[in-house]
Design a protein around this motif. Structure first.
Motif, PDB file in Angstrom:
ATOM      1  N   VAL A   1       0.832  -1.204   0.000  1.00  0.00           N
ATOM      2  CA  VAL A   1       0.000   0.000   0.000  1.00  0.00           C
ATOM      3  C   VAL A   1       0.870   1.258   0.000  1.00  0.00           C
ATOM      4  O   VAL A   1       0.584   2.228  -0.719  1.00  0.00           O
ATOM      5  CB  VAL A   1      -0.931  -0.001   1.230  1.00  0.00           C
ATOM      6  CG1 VAL A   1      -1.594   1.366   1.403  1.00  0.00           C
ATOM      7  CG2 VAL A   1      -1.992  -1.089   1.094  1.00  0.00           C
ATOM      8  N   ALA A   2       1.939   1.233   0.773  1.00  0.00           N
ATOM      9  CA  ALA A   2       2.809   2.408   0.892  1.00  0.00           C
ATOM     10  C   ALA A   2       3.402   2.813  -0.457  1.00  0.00           C
ATOM     11  O   ALA A   2       3.648   4.002  -0.695  1.00  0.00           O
ATOM     12  CB  ALA A   2       3.918   2.143   1.903  1.00  0.00           C
TER      13      ALA A   2
ATOM     14  N   GLU B   1      -8.251   3.240   0.992  1.00  0.00           N
ATOM     15  CA  GLU B   1      -8.361   3.547  -0.440  1.00  0.00           C
ATOM     16  C   GLU B   1      -7.884   2.381  -1.287  1.00  0.00           C
ATOM     17  O   GLU B   1      -8.517   2.030  -2.295  1.00  0.00           O
ATOM     18  CB  GLU B   1      -7.546   4.805  -0.764  1.00  0.00           C
ATOM     19  CG  GLU B   1      -8.111   6.090  -0.183  1.00  0.00           C
ATOM     20  CD  GLU B   1      -7.142   7.243  -0.304  1.00  0.00           C
ATOM     21  OE1 GLU B   1      -7.597   8.402  -0.181  1.00  0.00           O
ATOM     22  OE2 GLU B   1      -5.927   7.000  -0.509  1.00  0.00           O
ATOM     23  N   TYR B   2      -6.771   1.780  -0.869  1.00  0.00           N
ATOM     24  CA  TYR B   2      -6.237   0.655  -1.624  1.00  0.00           C
ATOM     25  C   TYR B   2      -7.219  -0.520  -1.608  1.00  0.00           C
ATOM     26  O   TYR B   2      -7.441  -1.176  -2.628  1.00  0.00           O
ATOM     27  CB  TYR B   2      -4.896   0.223  -1.034  1.00  0.00           C
ATOM     28  CG  TYR B   2      -4.232  -0.913  -1.794  1.00  0.00           C
ATOM     29  CD1 TYR B   2      -3.364  -0.645  -2.851  1.00  0.00           C
ATOM     30  CD2 TYR B   2      -4.483  -2.240  -1.464  1.00  0.00           C
ATOM     31  CE1 TYR B   2      -2.761  -1.673  -3.550  1.00  0.00           C
ATOM     32  CE2 TYR B   2      -3.887  -3.276  -2.166  1.00  0.00           C
ATOM     33  CZ  TYR B   2      -3.026  -2.984  -3.203  1.00  0.00           C
ATOM     34  OH  TYR B   2      -2.445  -4.010  -3.907  1.00  0.00           O
ATOM     35  N   HIS B   3      -7.813  -0.780  -0.453  1.00  0.00           N
ATOM     36  CA  HIS B   3      -8.760  -1.888  -0.331  1.00  0.00           C
ATOM     37  C   HIS B   3      -9.959  -1.676  -1.252  1.00  0.00           C
ATOM     38  O   HIS B   3     -10.376  -2.601  -1.975  1.00  0.00           O
ATOM     39  CB  HIS B   3      -9.217  -2.014   1.117  1.00  0.00           C
ATOM     40  CG  HIS B   3     -10.251  -3.077   1.339  1.00  0.00           C
ATOM     41  ND1 HIS B   3      -9.966  -4.412   1.239  1.00  0.00           N
ATOM     42  CD2 HIS B   3     -11.570  -2.984   1.643  1.00  0.00           C
ATOM     43  CE1 HIS B   3     -11.064  -5.112   1.478  1.00  0.00           C
ATOM     44  NE2 HIS B   3     -12.044  -4.270   1.718  1.00  0.00           N
ATOM     45  N   ARG B   4     -10.520  -0.466  -1.249  1.00  0.00           N
ATOM     46  CA  ARG B   4     -11.668  -0.187  -2.117  1.00  0.00           C
ATOM     47  C   ARG B   4     -11.288  -0.322  -3.583  1.00  0.00           C
ATOM     48  O   ARG B   4     -12.045  -0.883  -4.393  1.00  0.00           O
ATOM     49  CB  ARG B   4     -12.211   1.215  -1.827  1.00  0.00           C
ATOM     50  CG  ARG B   4     -12.943   1.334  -0.498  1.00  0.00           C
ATOM     51  CD  ARG B   4     -13.705   2.647  -0.411  1.00  0.00           C
ATOM     52  NE  ARG B   4     -12.810   3.789  -0.401  1.00  0.00           N
ATOM     53  CZ  ARG B   4     -12.320   4.332   0.709  1.00  0.00           C
ATOM     54  NH1 ARG B   4     -12.626   3.821   1.895  1.00  0.00           N
ATOM     55  NH2 ARG B   4     -11.528   5.385   0.650  1.00  0.00           N
TER      56      ARG B   4
ATOM     57  N   ASP C   1     -15.295  -0.640   9.929  1.00  0.00           N
ATOM     58  CA  ASP C   1     -15.397   0.384   8.899  1.00  0.00           C
ATOM     59  C   ASP C   1     -14.093   0.629   8.166  1.00  0.00           C
ATOM     60  O   ASP C   1     -14.086   1.165   7.065  1.00  0.00           O
ATOM     61  CB  ASP C   1     -15.873   1.704   9.529  1.00  0.00           C
ATOM     62  CG  ASP C   1     -17.293   1.590  10.088  1.00  0.00           C
ATOM     63  OD1 ASP C   1     -18.093   0.835   9.504  1.00  0.00           O
ATOM     64  OD2 ASP C   1     -17.579   2.250  11.101  1.00  0.00           O
ATOM     65  N   THR C   2     -12.980   0.264   8.769  1.00  0.00           N
ATOM     66  CA  THR C   2     -11.680   0.508   8.161  1.00  0.00           C
ATOM     67  C   THR C   2     -10.900  -0.802   8.050  1.00  0.00           C
ATOM     68  O   THR C   2     -11.238  -1.796   8.705  1.00  0.00           O
ATOM     69  CB  THR C   2     -10.852   1.500   8.993  1.00  0.00           C
ATOM     70  OG1 THR C   2     -10.513   0.889  10.249  1.00  0.00           O
ATOM     71  CG2 THR C   2     -11.645   2.782   9.258  1.00  0.00           C
ATOM     72  N   VAL C   3      -9.870  -0.801   7.231  1.00  0.00           N
ATOM     73  CA  VAL C   3      -9.008  -1.973   7.098  1.00  0.00           C
ATOM     74  C   VAL C   3      -8.384  -2.321   8.448  1.00  0.00           C
ATOM     75  O   VAL C   3      -8.306  -3.498   8.826  1.00  0.00           O
ATOM     76  CB  VAL C   3      -7.907  -1.719   6.039  1.00  0.00           C
ATOM     77  CG1 VAL C   3      -6.840  -2.811   6.089  1.00  0.00           C
ATOM     78  CG2 VAL C   3      -8.518  -1.629   4.652  1.00  0.00           C
TER      79      VAL C   3
ATOM     80  N   LEU D   1      -8.829  -5.929  10.240  1.00  0.00           N
ATOM     81  CA  LEU D   1      -7.671  -6.750  10.580  1.00  0.00           C
ATOM     82  C   LEU D   1      -7.644  -7.063  12.069  1.00  0.00           C
ATOM     83  O   LEU D   1      -7.353  -8.191  12.479  1.00  0.00           O
ATOM     84  CB  LEU D   1      -6.383  -6.037  10.166  1.00  0.00           C
ATOM     85  CG  LEU D   1      -6.083  -5.966   8.673  1.00  0.00           C
ATOM     86  CD1 LEU D   1      -4.910  -5.023   8.398  1.00  0.00           C
ATOM     87  CD2 LEU D   1      -5.775  -7.353   8.110  1.00  0.00           C
ATOM     88  N   GLU D   2      -7.955  -6.066  12.886  1.00  0.00           N
ATOM     89  CA  GLU D   2      -7.927  -6.256  14.330  1.00  0.00           C
ATOM     90  C   GLU D   2      -9.017  -7.226  14.779  1.00  0.00           C
ATOM     91  O   GLU D   2      -8.777  -8.098  15.629  1.00  0.00           O
ATOM     92  CB  GLU D   2      -8.091  -4.909  15.034  1.00  0.00           C
ATOM     93  CG  GLU D   2      -8.107  -4.998  16.549  1.00  0.00           C
ATOM     94  CD  GLU D   2      -6.889  -5.685  17.132  1.00  0.00           C
ATOM     95  OE1 GLU D   2      -7.022  -6.361  18.170  1.00  0.00           O
ATOM     96  OE2 GLU D   2      -5.792  -5.549  16.545  1.00  0.00           O
ATOM     97  N   ARG D   3     -10.212  -7.107  14.232  1.00  0.00           N
ATOM     98  CA  ARG D   3     -11.295  -8.005  14.623  1.00  0.00           C
ATOM     99  C   ARG D   3     -11.001  -9.445  14.218  1.00  0.00           C
ATOM    100  O   ARG D   3     -11.270 -10.377  14.980  1.00  0.00           O
ATOM    101  CB  ARG D   3     -12.609  -7.530  14.002  1.00  0.00           C
ATOM    102  CG  ARG D   3     -13.143  -6.256  14.629  1.00  0.00           C
ATOM    103  CD  ARG D   3     -14.541  -5.940  14.156  1.00  0.00           C
ATOM    104  NE  ARG D   3     -14.983  -4.661  14.692  1.00  0.00           N
ATOM    105  CZ  ARG D   3     -16.225  -4.207  14.593  1.00  0.00           C
ATOM    106  NH1 ARG D   3     -17.152  -4.924  13.998  1.00  0.00           N
ATOM    107  NH2 ARG D   3     -16.557  -3.035  15.095  1.00  0.00           N
ATOM    108  N   ASP D   4     -10.482  -9.634  13.025  1.00  0.00           N
ATOM    109  CA  ASP D   4     -10.142 -10.989  12.583  1.00  0.00           C
ATOM    110  C   ASP D   4      -9.057 -11.600  13.465  1.00  0.00           C
ATOM    111  O   ASP D   4      -9.130 -12.772  13.846  1.00  0.00           O
ATOM    112  CB  ASP D   4      -9.666 -10.975  11.128  1.00  0.00           C
ATOM    113  CG  ASP D   4     -10.817 -10.869  10.145  1.00  0.00           C
ATOM    114  OD1 ASP D   4     -11.983 -11.019  10.575  1.00  0.00           O
ATOM    115  OD2 ASP D   4     -10.556 -10.632   8.956  1.00  0.00           O
ATOM    116  N   PHE D   5      -8.038 -10.794  13.778  1.00  0.00           N
ATOM    117  CA  PHE D   5      -6.943 -11.292  14.601  1.00  0.00           C
ATOM    118  C   PHE D   5      -7.445 -11.665  15.990  1.00  0.00           C
ATOM    119  O   PHE D   5      -7.121 -12.731  16.520  1.00  0.00           O
ATOM    120  CB  PHE D   5      -5.841 -10.231  14.702  1.00  0.00           C
ATOM    121  CG  PHE D   5      -4.641 -10.685  15.485  1.00  0.00           C
ATOM    122  CD1 PHE D   5      -3.671 -11.480  14.902  1.00  0.00           C
ATOM    123  CD2 PHE D   5      -4.481 -10.319  16.821  1.00  0.00           C
ATOM    124  CE1 PHE D   5      -2.559 -11.900  15.619  1.00  0.00           C
ATOM    125  CE2 PHE D   5      -3.381 -10.733  17.548  1.00  0.00           C
ATOM    126  CZ  PHE D   5      -2.420 -11.532  16.950  1.00  0.00           C
ATOM    127  N   ALA D   6      -8.244 -10.787  16.588  1.00  0.00           N
ATOM    128  CA  ALA D   6      -8.742 -11.034  17.939  1.00  0.00           C
ATOM    129  C   ALA D   6      -9.619 -12.277  17.975  1.00  0.00           C
ATOM    130  O   ALA D   6      -9.522 -13.096  18.911  1.00  0.00           O
ATOM    131  CB  ALA D   6      -9.519  -9.821  18.443  1.00  0.00           C
TER     132      ALA D   6
END
Length: 260
Positions: free
Chosen positions: A189-190, A198-201, A230-232, A236-241
């Protein structure tokens, strides 16, 4: 004959941490005095900075020497090879982990989650770390401290001794994979100048134009909507948790089974 013997000796030494006195003696016999203003710590710190800034593929001893404003031969006074230096950088990165105290009166679940989150953050912060972790023995002092605490925390779970290494593999190979992919995603992304959102969309929009992928993407969209976020970063945090909770629950189940 001498060169062949030196190559054989080098091949037999599998880690810079096993170098001992013989390696230092070899370097001291190269002629000339110790380069002024340099030491292994300073060289290693510069290596980590370069790897963070430019990545593993672009790293070279010549580039490092330019960063330090010395000649490449000055760097070789302190390390025999580029691999030695990468191994030192790898362990230096492990030194950035904040480790819980296994002897503290704290639930093993909380300590395990702390270790998992620390390791994930390390892999994301240093995307070059994951390929090096598979290349070297990881017997530097910082890596060993991490491994020691992981073992002590897993032993607190109550798992039988024969299940300790399996539990460690389940949790930390998951974290290794998750953190590696996340780190590579953010690095990619960087390079685009976009934000992760933006990259995800953009990526989702591009992929849906492929007829072969549209059905899978539609199903993925429904799954992601059910997951929330709502954001990447939130996704990512929800999936990891959630995945970590599954692993903790699995350990709890195996502990209960071993007591039946």
């Amino acid at each position: 004959m001498v060169r062949a013997a030196q190559r054989s000796e080098r091949a037999a030494r599998s880690s810079v941490w096993l170098e001992g006195l013989e390696g230092r003696a070899r370097r001291s016999g190269r002629g000339g005095g110790q380069p002024s203003g340099l030491d292994r710590d300073r060289i290693t710190e510069a290596t980590v900075r370069l790897l963070d800034a430019e990545g593993l593929a672009k790293f070279s001893m010549r580039r490092l020497a330019a960063e330090l404003n010395v000649t490449a031969m000055s760097v070789y006074w302190y390390v025999d090879t580029k691999d030695d230096l990468l191994e030192l950088a790898l362990d230096a990165a492990f030194g950035g982990l904040t480790l819980p105290d296994p002897a503290a009166d704290e639930d093993w679940r909380d300590q395990l989650r702390t270790l998992a989150r620390e390791y994930r953050a390390l892999l994301v912060r240093h995307p070059w770390l994951s390929p090096l972790a598979g290349r070297f023995l990881n017997i530097g002092p910082n890596a060993l401290s991490f491994s020691r605490v992981v073992q002590q925390v897993i032993r607190k779970t109550g798992l039988p001794a024969h299940g300790v290494t399996g539990a460690i593999s389940a949790v930390f190979q998951f974290v290794y994979g998750y953190g590696t992919i996340e780190g590579h995603f953010l690095a990619r992304v960087a390079t685009t100048g976009m934000t992760p959102d933006e990259y995800h969309r953009h990526a989702m929009s591009e992929v849906t134009q492929s007829p072969d992928a549209s059905e899978v993407i539609q199903e993925s969209t429904r799954i992601m909507a059910a997951r929330g976020g709502d954001t990447v970063e939130e996704m990512l945090e929800r999936d990891f948790a959630f995945a970590l909770d599954l692993l903790v629950a699995g350990i709890e189940t195996m502990v209960a089974r071993s007591r039946d």
